[in-house]
Design a protein around this motif. Sequence first.
Motif, PDB file in Angstrom:
ATOM      1  N   LEU A 109       0.834  -1.209   0.000  1.00 50.09           N
ATOM      2  CA  LEU A 109       0.000   0.000   0.000  1.00 50.09           C
ATOM      3  C   LEU A 109       0.867   1.258   0.000  1.00 50.09           C
ATOM      4  O   LEU A 109       0.499   2.268  -0.611  1.00 50.09           O
ATOM      5  CB  LEU A 109      -0.947  -0.012   1.204  1.00 50.09           C
ATOM      6  CG  LEU A 109      -2.019  -1.114   1.175  1.00 50.09           C
ATOM      7  CD1 LEU A 109      -2.757  -1.176   2.512  1.00 50.09           C
ATOM      8  CD2 LEU A 109      -3.015  -0.904   0.033  1.00 50.09           C
ATOM      9  N   PHE A 122      -8.548  -2.937  -2.521  1.00 50.49           N
ATOM     10  CA  PHE A 122      -7.769  -2.175  -3.493  1.00 50.49           C
ATOM     11  C   PHE A 122      -7.475  -3.010  -4.746  1.00 50.49           C
ATOM     12  O   PHE A 122      -7.533  -2.515  -5.873  1.00 50.49           O
ATOM     13  CB  PHE A 122      -6.452  -1.706  -2.859  1.00 50.49           C
ATOM     14  CG  PHE A 122      -5.660  -0.808  -3.745  1.00 50.49           C
ATOM     15  CD1 PHE A 122      -5.983   0.547  -3.853  1.00 50.49           C
ATOM     16  CD2 PHE A 122      -4.611  -1.292  -4.508  1.00 50.49           C
ATOM     17  CE1 PHE A 122      -5.251   1.380  -4.681  1.00 50.49           C
ATOM     18  CE2 PHE A 122      -3.883  -0.454  -5.332  1.00 50.49           C
ATOM     19  CZ  PHE A 122      -4.204   0.882  -5.423  1.00 50.49           C
ATOM     20  N   ILE A 153      -0.544   4.909   0.040  1.00 53.58           N
ATOM     21  CA  ILE A 153      -1.577   4.784   1.068  1.00 53.58           C
ATOM     22  C   ILE A 153      -0.881   4.524   2.392  1.00 53.58           C
ATOM     23  O   ILE A 153      -0.061   3.608   2.491  1.00 53.58           O
ATOM     24  CB  ILE A 153      -2.552   3.632   0.742  1.00 53.58           C
ATOM     25  CG1 ILE A 153      -3.248   3.902  -0.591  1.00 53.58           C
ATOM     26  CG2 ILE A 153      -3.559   3.415   1.867  1.00 53.58           C
ATOM     27  CD1 ILE A 153      -3.965   2.701  -1.165  1.00 53.58           C
ATOM     28  N   ILE A 164     -12.995   3.290  -3.312  1.00 51.34           N
ATOM     29  CA  ILE A 164     -12.731   1.981  -2.692  1.00 51.34           C
ATOM     30  C   ILE A 164     -13.937   1.581  -1.841  1.00 51.34           C
ATOM     31  O   ILE A 164     -14.414   2.358  -1.030  1.00 51.34           O
ATOM     32  CB  ILE A 164     -11.488   2.040  -1.787  1.00 51.34           C
ATOM     33  CG1 ILE A 164     -10.269   2.533  -2.555  1.00 51.34           C
ATOM     34  CG2 ILE A 164     -11.232   0.689  -1.124  1.00 51.34           C
ATOM     35  CD1 ILE A 164      -9.597   1.513  -3.401  1.00 51.34           C
ATOM     36  N   SER A 195      -6.104  -3.529   9.194  1.00 52.06           N
ATOM     37  CA  SER A 195      -6.607  -2.486   8.300  1.00 52.06           C
ATOM     38  C   SER A 195      -5.977  -2.615   6.926  1.00 52.06           C
ATOM     39  O   SER A 195      -6.649  -2.504   5.894  1.00 52.06           O
ATOM     40  CB  SER A 195      -6.294  -1.104   8.882  1.00 52.06           C
ATOM     41  OG  SER A 195      -6.866  -0.961  10.156  1.00 52.06           O
ATOM     42  N   LEU A 220      -5.828   7.030   0.432  1.00 47.55           N
ATOM     43  CA  LEU A 220      -6.739   6.080  -0.213  1.00 47.55           C
ATOM     44  C   LEU A 220      -7.489   6.820  -1.323  1.00 47.55           C
ATOM     45  O   LEU A 220      -8.114   7.848  -1.074  1.00 47.55           O
ATOM     46  CB  LEU A 220      -7.730   5.572   0.841  1.00 47.55           C
ATOM     47  CG  LEU A 220      -8.429   4.244   0.566  1.00 47.55           C
ATOM     48  CD1 LEU A 220      -7.408   3.109   0.503  1.00 47.55           C
ATOM     49  CD2 LEU A 220      -9.448   3.956   1.663  1.00 47.55           C
ATOM     50  N   LEU A 258     -13.961  -3.248   6.778  1.00 50.90           N
ATOM     51  CA  LEU A 258     -13.035  -2.909   7.867  1.00 50.90           C
ATOM     52  C   LEU A 258     -13.569  -3.449   9.188  1.00 50.90           C
ATOM     53  O   LEU A 258     -12.827  -4.024   9.989  1.00 50.90           O
ATOM     54  CB  LEU A 258     -12.849  -1.388   7.948  1.00 50.90           C
ATOM     55  CG  LEU A 258     -11.890  -0.766   6.924  1.00 50.90           C
ATOM     56  CD1 LEU A 258     -12.035   0.756   6.907  1.00 50.90           C
ATOM     57  CD2 LEU A 258     -10.432  -1.147   7.218  1.00 50.90           C
ATOM     58  N   ILE A 295      -6.309   6.589   7.944  1.00 49.69           N
ATOM     59  CA  ILE A 295      -5.776   6.073   6.677  1.00 49.69           C
ATOM     60  C   ILE A 295      -5.754   7.216   5.675  1.00 49.69           C
ATOM     61  O   ILE A 295      -6.790   7.831   5.407  1.00 49.69           O
ATOM     62  CB  ILE A 295      -6.652   4.916   6.153  1.00 49.69           C
ATOM     63  CG1 ILE A 295      -6.668   3.779   7.158  1.00 49.69           C
ATOM     64  CG2 ILE A 295      -6.164   4.451   4.788  1.00 49.69           C
ATOM     65  CD1 ILE A 295      -7.874   2.873   7.062  1.00 49.69           C
ATOM     66  N   SER A 354     -14.986   5.010  -0.269  1.00 49.02           N
ATOM     67  CA  SER A 354     -14.029   6.022   0.169  1.00 49.02           C
ATOM     68  C   SER A 354     -14.176   7.281  -0.676  1.00 49.02           C
ATOM     69  O   SER A 354     -14.414   7.212  -1.884  1.00 49.02           O
ATOM     70  CB  SER A 354     -12.597   5.492   0.042  1.00 49.02           C
ATOM     71  OG  SER A 354     -12.293   5.251  -1.312  1.00 49.02           O
ATOM     72  N   LEU A 393     -17.035  -0.231   2.528  1.00 47.95           N
ATOM     73  CA  LEU A 393     -15.683  -0.119   3.078  1.00 47.95           C
ATOM     74  C   LEU A 393     -15.681  -0.258   4.597  1.00 47.95           C
ATOM     75  O   LEU A 393     -14.863  -1.001   5.164  1.00 47.95           O
ATOM     76  CB  LEU A 393     -15.061   1.215   2.655  1.00 47.95           C
ATOM     77  CG  LEU A 393     -13.702   1.562   3.250  1.00 47.95           C
ATOM     78  CD1 LEU A 393     -12.689   0.461   3.035  1.00 47.95           C
ATOM     79  CD2 LEU A 393     -13.184   2.867   2.653  1.00 47.95           C
ATOM     80  N   LEU A 440      -7.871  -3.235   3.397  1.00 49.60           N
ATOM     81  CA  LEU A 440      -7.751  -2.244   2.326  1.00 49.60           C
ATOM     82  C   LEU A 440      -7.157  -2.867   1.065  1.00 49.60           C
ATOM     83  O   LEU A 440      -7.611  -2.603  -0.041  1.00 49.60           O
ATOM     84  CB  LEU A 440      -6.852  -1.084   2.778  1.00 49.60           C
ATOM     85  CG  LEU A 440      -7.442  -0.181   3.847  1.00 49.60           C
ATOM     86  CD1 LEU A 440      -6.404   0.842   4.280  1.00 49.60           C
ATOM     87  CD2 LEU A 440      -8.704   0.517   3.345  1.00 49.60           C
TER      88      LEU A 440
END
Lengths: 357, 357, 357, 357
Positions: B145, B351, B150, B221, B343, B217, B233, B214, B288, B229, B347
């Motif tokens: 990431l 992603f 990210i 997403i 996390s 991002l 999470l 975060i 997101s 999302l 993600l």
Amino acid sequence: MARNSIGKNLVVTSFGESHGPSVGVVIDGFPSNFTINHKALQSFVNRRRPGQSNITTDRNELDQVQWLSGIYEDKTLGSPIALVIANNDARSKDYDALKDTYRPGHADWLYDHKYQHRDHRGGGRSSARITAGWVAAGALAIQYLEQQCISIRSWVNQVWHIHAPNCEATPTSESIESNDVRCWHVETAEQMVEAIRQAKMDGDSLGGVIRCVIEGLPAGIGEPVFGKLHAILGHYLLNINAVKGISFGDGFASTKMKGSEHNDAWAMNNGRIHGKTNHSGGIVGGISTGDPVIFDLAFKPTSTISLTQETVNKAGETVELNAQGRHDPCVLPRAVPIVDAMSALALMDLFLEYKKD
Amino acid sequence: MARNSIGKNLVVTSFGESHGPSVGVVIDGFPSNFTINHKALQSFVNRRRPGQSNITTDRNELDQVQWLSGIYEDKTLGSPIALVIANNDARSKDYDALKDTYRPGHADWLYDHKYQHRDHRGGGRSSARITAGWVAAGALAIQYLEQQCISIRSWVNQVWHIHAPNCEATPTSESIESNDVRCWHVETAEQMVEAIRQAKMDGDSLGGVIRCVIEGLPAGIGEPVFGKLHAILGHYLLNINAVKGISFGDGFASTKMKGSEHNDAWAMNNGRIHGKTNHSGGIVGGISTGDPVIFDLAFKPTSTISLTQETVNKAGETVELNAQGRHDPCVLPRAVPIVDAMSALALMDLFLEYKKD
Amino acid sequence: MARNSIGKNLVVTSFGESHGPSVGVVIDGFPSNFTINHKALQSFVNRRRPGQSNITTDRNELDQVQWLSGIYEDKTLGSPIALVIANNDARSKDYDALKDTYRPGHADWLYDHKYQHRDHRGGGRSSARITAGWVAAGALAIQYLEQQCISIRSWVNQVWHIHAPNCEATPTSESIESNDVRCWHVETAEQMVEAIRQAKMDGDSLGGVIRCVIEGLPAGIGEPVFGKLHAILGHYLLNINAVKGISFGDGFASTKMKGSEHNDAWAMNNGRIHGKTNHSGGIVGGISTGDPVIFDLAFKPTSTISLTQETVNKAGETVELNAQGRHDPCVLPRAVPIVDAMSALALMDLFLEYKKD
Amino acid sequence: MARNSIGKNLVVTSFGESHGPSVGVVIDGFPSNFTINHKALQSFVNRRRPGQSNITTDRNELDQVQWLSGIYEDKTLGSPIALVIANNDARSKDYDALKDTYRPGHADWLYDHKYQHRDHRGGGRSSARITAGWVAAGALAIQYLEQQCISIRSWVNQVWHIHAPNCEATPTSESIESNDVRCWHVETAEQMVEAIRQAKMDGDSLGGVIRCVIEGLPAGIGEPVFGKLHAILGHYLLNINAVKGISFGDGFASTKMKGSEHNDAWAMNNGRIHGKTNHSGGIVGGISTGDPVIFDLAFKPTSTISLTQETVNKAGETVELNAQGRHDPCVLPRAVPIVDAMSALALMDLFLEYKKD
């Protein structure tokens, strides 16, 4: 992209847009030879129906469940149960002005960005209207769980700054359904209704908290590691529109307690182990203890308000928005059956697995 | 039963028990030809290592990551990456007394009930030791990431009644790592450390809140309906041991706001749409927005305490428990990298799907 | 139990029974902003339609595709596409006599045994009628794959003892559709039609082989280990009613070859690697090579025949069965579009994954 | 990309490369409190071991199963069972010459194309060595199924042009294991061994057919539509290296039969329904009938041969290949336990679901 199904043993696939022909679900994995109580099911679905009181949206839908498959002579076949609920009172023209204007608190521009093609009418796929199908599926799961002596009871525990008192016993369905806001405590309910009416008059909206209690769940439901009962419940419930948080048992309050205060001592009761208290909300190590499962869901205030708001349009220009379209000044009263339904779907998914062991 | 894998595109399968030969993970779906920074990865894993300070458990493990597959010449092959972390300092005898005594706050009796056979040593499969594998997997996801710009930053924001002040900018890694408790604010950190020391001396334990931000991002997403999302999470993070709640953006506080207060007005900034405020925590409609994603996690106080507790044993007799075994008086400092890791895994799973569109 | 969905990236969920209100599918994961050619799609679905010639069943259905969701202004939204096809010409009374009599070659008694409740009318869920939904879904996938220059062509290569000659080039659609039996070779087709007519007159039925060739598939489709291209194709295609076997490339004939005969030598052609021969059927190590993918599917003769058969009934008594109900004396002509469709769904599922890499 | 797990209820995740530290599997969903017979399990794994006779490869591995998790005091815990098998006798240098030369019949260039980074040593992830893990997992499943009185028996039924005669009764394990080629019929086995020896001397290779019979499977295993028993078996078995086809019951021969010949008449026998014949191979409508399940698997001749072959290298140049590396002139003898194992994993996955109903 393919994230419109939920569950492993009871797989619920959701489809539909707010102003398309219909919304619906396919329920796969429901046991065969189960007799459906159609009347009770429709009554349950009606709890989510728009236009049910003057503190909800004016959109008027019958929300009659239409069964397409999986049932023969009122009993389930073990094959997928498909059902649809027609969209009859969609006023798409109300949304013409919103085609290119991105509403605050809504994902309009994100859909344009993500999909390059959007049904803007009534929020399209992002509309809470699609939960009508979830509620019908959940109503079926509730009938199944009731036969297993598992009951689910949600109510509005807080609207804005107005809290219900702590209840000693789980509220009855009758007390919850006795008023438009679905709070078991009459005086609190009246204050909540009044606050919602005022918000509606102001063109504003309110949020709040729904509390849910699940009773009769046997000990042993939920799987260690990535199938913890509260993680599965969390996954289902955080998908409900407008939900911004979930907590179990004493939740965020437990963060201010010491272990010696929070730990529920184990004790025998009627031949089985129980917690002497229930700070944990009936879940330890991700597994149900047999004590009531309790959780709170935080709902943000409805994003659609009538007050003038600043935003941008598709061309990237700053514009003022005066929202059209019918909406709920507070989503919580109609969200109560959605919480019941999604909880039931999560529990039944795990329960079918538990039975196997 | 088979609920030890998580993810759709990046599937992480966890295995291992606290006092077995090792704990580990298999990571399937990680892109090929990615160069691993082994040193940085091990450093990250060390953040979760037991025995790292005098406010954590005394169990002493090197937690050296051992790679079994999926890597050739320090680059990923696109095949599953299996890794193990040995259990070296397990003192199984400490747990002999617990073989038949069910600890409050722990799932001991539920494992006996559910599986009819249990590895009681060190909590077996229910031990937070198994998160060592998650952290190694997450460390790899974090490296991936980071290449996408990210970043994920968690810190201890509250221990017991002690809160960090609101931070204007996202805290730096250095400020978070500058103290044993992993709170960016030095004075608060000192108070937290003192409170944890006191709890340890008292034989008691404390809970608290970890906050995560975060950044970087991209917008888009998360998937509508069942792949929101925050729901994904939530599913990952609620599976972390001792977590009792999660909230996004203003979370439970948003329930007391009006729509006109909570809605984040959309505005153009550097050629793209942003919220002028960020009450929503960077997620709208489950997608997101490109603004920072913010959430809070509630941790209950550690269940294992040294104070005498009442409980029952396997025979159903009431007994007094004086716990042996090494444990953390407050799990939050070591949970920070676990939150980062889980996390990152959530993600990256989304992603990889996003990149496909 | 929940096994009515197939696919990972393009998830197709099937529902419906032969004599229920309708059969249908939900297609989740189809990319957004794709313009559907409705006319071409309906034409494709009509290829499977009953009553299309005098060598197929007399059941007469329009098989008009009705779209419930996922489409707005003829373009896909990225949300699930639900579609139904009504059952209009169901003659349920024809099946009254079969309520308690178990037909040879059919799963009637197994449904009674497994589900304790059965819709016996027209075979219920086990009817090939439910493939109407699959074909509609597959027709959509074919339109998508065509845009990627991937073509799928199936034809009847054998009926009973009658084989088509080997074809030098892939047969054209026109040649396949030029006759009722869907064999590209006219003389063979005439013999096949004659054999099917004779079987129909005799009250008997015939099986055969459908061959499929996929062209334009890029190299690299399919995943090593448990996602091998031919294993995924096998999973999809073996689920088609009456299929008893599948083989790729030289298939069972390759078992009699030596490695020096079977290995396809690699050679450069137009700047990329090709096999100089194609014994492997375009798949090596589970991955497409870019050469045509070729496979054969074995169909057993239709189980429903008019000749008197011995069997048992629900009471366990030996009875004679003289089957009522309309049926195909040979399923292969109508199975050709089903093979096309299921192949397309399998390929698109893997293709969406491939694009991501 | 993440396609290294298989199964829904019993999820097997495969990892490892031929010349990496080890190959292995994680088995999730295996019931708890099951006593493992380690000795029998290792014996089963040894059946796949290289170097077991002079008609197999010379690579010499002990293939000792090492357990990492999921077992305590020889009984399963219900948590994931991880096991590894070390790669000890890897001669990676033998493969130096193959780093840039693409072997015919192998996926070397496809891995380079797909992953941009490849472990060329011993075939890396594409090597049949990784089936060592599958066989260990399958051996465990076989022990479980045996307790349910389900037996699986595979044997080499054909090598090149040499067929075993039809067997009246299912061959015994002893007869299958009595010779190096694993054909129950002694005279045929001798001819097969001789043919394989000759192929080895010639630097060539042979293919063939493995037949499998499953007995004791109760009626009702397999799910209609996309979980048909033969489709699930097909998915598992087509993933075995070198398999090019699968057929059930009379398979491709059934395509030349009439319905009146192929239909198995139902009849009562010992109080339950059976087919009077078994042309269907014990599966009707995708569901087991309780009669023996029978299928054939087509294996192509081993791709690695010592004869000089024409091919291309990474630079796209035409080159001659004289293969190094140890290999089997015919994979079938060692593939017999792989077929047993993968069949067992497929059956147990469905059986765990069946038990739930």
